[in-house]
Write a protein that holds these residues in place. Structure first.
Motif, PDB file in Angstrom:
ATOM      1  N   GLY A  62       0.840  -1.176   0.000  1.00  0.00           N
ATOM      2  CA  GLY A  62       0.000   0.000   0.000  1.00  0.00           C
ATOM      3  C   GLY A  62       0.884   1.238   0.000  1.00  0.00           C
ATOM      4  N   ILE A  63       0.743   2.082  -1.022  1.00  0.00           N
ATOM      5  CA  ILE A  63       1.491   3.340  -1.092  1.00  0.00           C
ATOM      6  C   ILE A  63       0.562   4.439  -0.598  1.00  0.00           C
ATOM      7  N   ILE A  64       0.880   4.999   0.558  1.00  0.00           N
ATOM      8  CA  ILE A  64       0.009   6.000   1.160  1.00  0.00           C
ATOM      9  C   ILE A  64       0.161   7.326   0.414  1.00  0.00           C
ATOM     10  N   LYS A  65      -0.968   7.841  -0.016  1.00  0.00           N
ATOM     11  CA  LYS A  65      -0.990   9.026  -0.872  1.00  0.00           C
ATOM     12  C   LYS A  65      -0.462  10.253  -0.149  1.00  0.00           C
ATOM     13  N   GLU A  66       0.368  11.021  -0.850  1.00  0.00           N
ATOM     14  CA  GLU A  66       0.876  12.294  -0.352  1.00  0.00           C
ATOM     15  C   GLU A  66       0.094  13.409  -1.042  1.00  0.00           C
ATOM     16  N   PHE A  67      -0.223  14.486  -0.329  1.00  0.00           N
ATOM     17  CA  PHE A  67      -1.126  15.510  -0.845  1.00  0.00           C
ATOM     18  C   PHE A  67      -0.669  16.107  -2.176  1.00  0.00           C
ATOM     19  N   TRP A  68       0.648  16.290  -2.332  1.00  0.00           N
ATOM     20  CA  TRP A  68       1.163  16.866  -3.573  1.00  0.00           C
ATOM     21  C   TRP A  68       1.719  15.790  -4.520  1.00  0.00           C
ATOM     22  N   HIS A  69       1.359  14.526  -4.278  1.00  0.00           N
ATOM     23  CA  HIS A  69       1.738  13.385  -5.121  1.00  0.00           C
ATOM     24  C   HIS A  69       3.234  13.079  -5.076  1.00  0.00           C
ATOM     25  N   LEU A  70       3.892  13.441  -3.983  1.00  0.00           N
ATOM     26  CA  LEU A  70       5.311  13.118  -3.867  1.00  0.00           C
ATOM     27  C   LEU A  70       5.552  11.654  -3.504  1.00  0.00           C
ATOM     28  N   HIS A  71       4.478  10.866  -3.519  1.00  0.00           N
ATOM     29  CA  HIS A  71       4.607   9.414  -3.311  1.00  0.00           C
ATOM     30  C   HIS A  71       5.001   8.695  -4.602  1.00  0.00           C
ATOM     31  N   TRP A  72       5.019   9.403  -5.741  1.00  0.00           N
ATOM     32  CA  TRP A  72       5.193   8.721  -7.017  1.00  0.00           C
ATOM     33  C   TRP A  72       6.502   7.945  -7.168  1.00  0.00           C
ATOM     34  N   PRO A  73       7.639   8.354  -6.533  1.00  0.00           N
ATOM     35  CA  PRO A  73       8.830   7.502  -6.674  1.00  0.00           C
ATOM     36  C   PRO A  73       8.631   6.086  -6.118  1.00  0.00           C
ATOM     37  N   PHE A  74       7.740   5.924  -5.127  1.00  0.00           N
ATOM     38  CA  PHE A  74       7.433   4.574  -4.657  1.00  0.00           C
ATOM     39  C   PHE A  74       6.719   3.777  -5.751  1.00  0.00           C
ATOM     40  N   ILE A  75       5.865   4.444  -6.529  1.00  0.00           N
ATOM     41  CA  ILE A  75       5.202   3.776  -7.647  1.00  0.00           C
ATOM     42  C   ILE A  75       6.248   3.308  -8.654  1.00  0.00           C
ATOM     43  N   ALA A  76       7.157   4.220  -9.007  1.00  0.00           N
ATOM     44  CA  ALA A  76       8.207   3.882  -9.975  1.00  0.00           C
ATOM     45  C   ALA A  76       9.055   2.719  -9.483  1.00  0.00           C
ATOM     46  N   ALA A  77       9.365   2.721  -8.185  1.00  0.00           N
ATOM     47  CA  ALA A  77      10.196   1.656  -7.619  1.00  0.00           C
ATOM     48  C   ALA A  77       9.469   0.314  -7.668  1.00  0.00           C
ATOM     49  N   CYS A  78       8.195   0.304  -7.300  1.00  0.00           N
ATOM     50  CA  CYS A  78       7.435  -0.948  -7.331  1.00  0.00           C
ATOM     51  C   CYS A  78       7.365  -1.499  -8.754  1.00  0.00           C
ATOM     52  N   ARG A  79       7.199  -0.623  -9.720  1.00  0.00           N
ATOM     53  CA  ARG A  79       7.152  -1.091 -11.110  1.00  0.00           C
ATOM     54  C   ARG A  79       8.507  -1.614 -11.563  1.00  0.00           C
ATOM     55  N   ASP A  80       9.568  -0.917 -11.190  1.00  0.00           N
ATOM     56  CA  ASP A  80      10.911  -1.385 -11.550  1.00  0.00           C
ATOM     57  C   ASP A  80      11.186  -2.774 -10.981  1.00  0.00           C
ATOM     58  N   LEU A  81      10.686  -3.017  -9.763  1.00  0.00           N
ATOM     59  CA  LEU A  81      10.983  -4.261  -9.056  1.00  0.00           C
ATOM     60  C   LEU A  81       9.864  -5.291  -9.182  1.00  0.00           C
ATOM     61  N   ASN A  82       8.861  -4.979 -10.007  1.00  0.00           N
ATOM     62  CA  ASN A  82       7.761  -5.909 -10.274  1.00  0.00           C
ATOM     63  C   ASN A  82       7.002  -6.294  -8.997  1.00  0.00           C
ATOM     64  N   VAL A  83       6.630  -5.274  -8.224  1.00  0.00           N
ATOM     65  CA  VAL A  83       5.875  -5.471  -6.983  1.00  0.00           C
ATOM     66  C   VAL A  83       4.511  -4.812  -7.143  1.00  0.00           C
ATOM     67  N   SER A  84       3.446  -5.549  -6.887  1.00  0.00           N
ATOM     68  CA  SER A  84       2.095  -4.995  -6.977  1.00  0.00           C
ATOM     69  C   SER A  84       1.890  -3.930  -5.907  1.00  0.00           C
ATOM     70  N   TYR A  85       1.059  -2.942  -6.224  1.00  0.00           N
ATOM     71  CA  TYR A  85       0.805  -1.889  -5.248  1.00  0.00           C
ATOM     72  C   TYR A  85      -0.617  -1.359  -5.394  1.00  0.00           C
ATOM     73  N   LYS A  86      -1.018  -0.611  -4.377  1.00  0.00           N
ATOM     74  CA  LYS A  86      -2.317   0.057  -4.348  1.00  0.00           C
ATOM     75  C   LYS A  86      -2.122   1.417  -3.679  1.00  0.00           C
ATOM     76  N   ILE A  87      -2.641   2.486  -4.298  1.00  0.00           N
ATOM     77  CA  ILE A  87      -2.561   3.817  -3.699  1.00  0.00           C
ATOM     78  C   ILE A  87      -3.669   3.942  -2.652  1.00  0.00           C
ATOM     79  N   ILE A  88      -3.289   4.370  -1.454  1.00  0.00           N
ATOM     80  CA  ILE A  88      -4.236   4.447  -0.342  1.00  0.00           C
ATOM     81  C   ILE A  88      -4.288   5.871   0.200  1.00  0.00           C
ATOM     82  N   ASP A  89      -5.494   6.419   0.263  1.00  0.00           N
ATOM     83  CA  ASP A  89      -5.706   7.769   0.774  1.00  0.00           C
ATOM     84  C   ASP A  89      -6.202   7.682   2.214  1.00  0.00           C
ATOM     85  N   ILE A  90      -5.417   8.201   3.159  1.00  0.00           N
ATOM     86  CA  ILE A  90      -5.817   8.129   4.575  1.00  0.00           C
ATOM     87  C   ILE A  90      -6.293   9.479   5.102  1.00  0.00           C
ATOM     88  N   SER A  91      -6.588  10.418   4.196  1.00  0.00           N
ATOM     89  CA  SER A  91      -6.988  11.753   4.650  1.00  0.00           C
ATOM     90  C   SER A  91      -8.452  11.831   5.068  1.00  0.00           C
TER      91      SER A  91
END
Length: 386
Positions: A62-91
């Motif tokens: 679960g990639i916890i959403k950052e307000f200004w979308h600065l979570h995106w490097p985690f998305i890139a990393a998961c894709r590079d490493l072939n790891v499934s992910y889900k964006i989660i908004d806890i606000s």
């Protein structure tokens, strides 16, 4: 195509004198435009909030959403490493159910620190969730709680007897003014939140220091990077000024260590954007390992002052830190790489390679996978009944 707000936000730093620039950066409209700029720079902003890795992925993060979308490097990393992910908004108010029912094996988080209330939200919710759920949050909530709070960092270093510059935190205006009337000068004021020296002021005039303290307790203080009404009231953080020090920035991600020396500008190392590379001194790496072992921190940046007589003082602890893209931050003899502690030889070994992809998030994701693998192996080990 970039919006006009984004174009303004990208260029305001370069088009105006610093006093006017800083005033405009604090304006609510500019703050909003800065957020829009960062969101538009997220290369995955228009893609699905869930990605299933092709083939076999052991885990879903679960990639916890950052307000200004600065979570995106985690998305890139998961894709590079072939790891499934889900964006989660806890606000939202249903944040606890969202985390509980996410189906994720662990969580990656880069809290928002542009607005004090946002950071408080992450601190509160992550600590509460970690107390009731065994799933790993990475970086860990303790490290994220310390991040972007000079007071918390000072208290933590004090509690663990870690050498750091003498610091004084005042919650009483009279005590602060009395201290300012007789303390050694120059002395440093630091805002509780603030990066890149944006909230650092060196005072060598007693009257100016006392007026600043009065201002902090009456009108509050905010750095130019924060919206104007996001002010700090009711406390002052002061720190001794150390003359003629060098500063090393060290980083630990998992069991990989990095380091480079930060140059200074106008007496400050933070925000200077001057870097000098070479093998970090052993004593600097030893202190980094000691601190991260004590805190069990697997994602931590430590800025360390090195005095002319060889003493070490910790200046900063940051679970997340400024990093330019995939810039390699450890270079020895013009080779990029990382430092590894070899427990058999009890020596630091330089391992050449590239390890800083996607703002070091590839290495963070790899570290989280290893932590989960270790936990799974331990739980699968048969327990012997005595």
């Amino acid at each position: 195509m970039l919006s006009y707000k984004t174009i303004i936000a990208k260029n305001i730093r370069h088009l105006m004198p610093p006093p006017i620039r800083n005033f405009l950066l604090q304006h609510p409209a500019t703050f909003s435009a800065r957020g829009e700029k960062w969101r538009e720079e997220n290369p995955y902003r228009n893609e699905s909030q869930e990605w299933l890795a092709p083939g076999d992925s052991k885990y879903q993060f679960g990639i916890i959403k950052e307000f200004w979308h600065l979570h995106w490097p985690f998305i890139a990393a998961c894709r590079d490493l072939n790891v499934s992910y889900k964006i989660i908004d806890i606000s939202g108010p249903d944040w606890l159910d969202v985390l509980k029912k996410s189906g994720c094996d662990a969580f990656l988080c880069r809290p928002s620190v542009q607005y004090k209330t946002w950071k408080e939200m992450y601190d509160e919710k992550l600590r509460i969730f970690s107390a009731i759920d065994p799933r790993i949050i990475f970086p860990d909530p303790e490290a994220l709680w310390i991040w972007e709070s000079k007071r918390r960092m000072h208290y933590w270093l004090d509690a663990h007897n870690i050498p750091h510059p003498k610091s004084w935190v005042f919650y009483n205006k009279k005590y602060a003014i009395d201290f300012a009337s007789q303390c050694n000068l120059p002395i440093i004021f630091k805002s509780n939140m603030g990066s890149g020296a944006s909230g650092v002021i060196i005072f060598d005039n007693r009257g100016s220091l006392q007026r600043h303290i009065t201002h902090c307790f009456s009108k509050g203080y905010s750095t130019y990077r924060r919206i104007r009404n996001d002010r700090e009231f009711g406390s002052v953080f002061l720190q001794e000024y150390l003359q003629d020090v060098r500063e090393w920035r060290t980083v630990r991600i998992g069991n990989s260590f990095f380091g480079y020396e930060k140059g200074s500008c106008n007496g400050l190392h933070s925000g200077s954007k001057r870097f000098f590379y070479g093998q970090p001194p052993d004593e600097v790496l030893h202190l980094t390992k000691k601190i991260t072992d004590i805190g069990k921190f697997m994602s931590m940046n430590i800025d360390i002052f090195l005095t002319s007589d060889g003493r070490l003082f910790v200046n900063e602890l940051q679970a997340i830190f400024g990093q330019s893209g995939s810039r390699e931050i450890c270079r020895v003899d013009n080779q990029t790489g990382r430092m590894i502690w070899d427990k058999h030889s009890e020596k630091w070994i330089f391992e050449p390679g590239t390890f800083c992809q996607n703002y070091l998030c590839n290495l963070r994701v790899e570290t989280l996978i290893k932590l989960l693998d270790t936990r799974k192996n331990i739980s699968a080990t048969p327990q012997v009944t005595p």
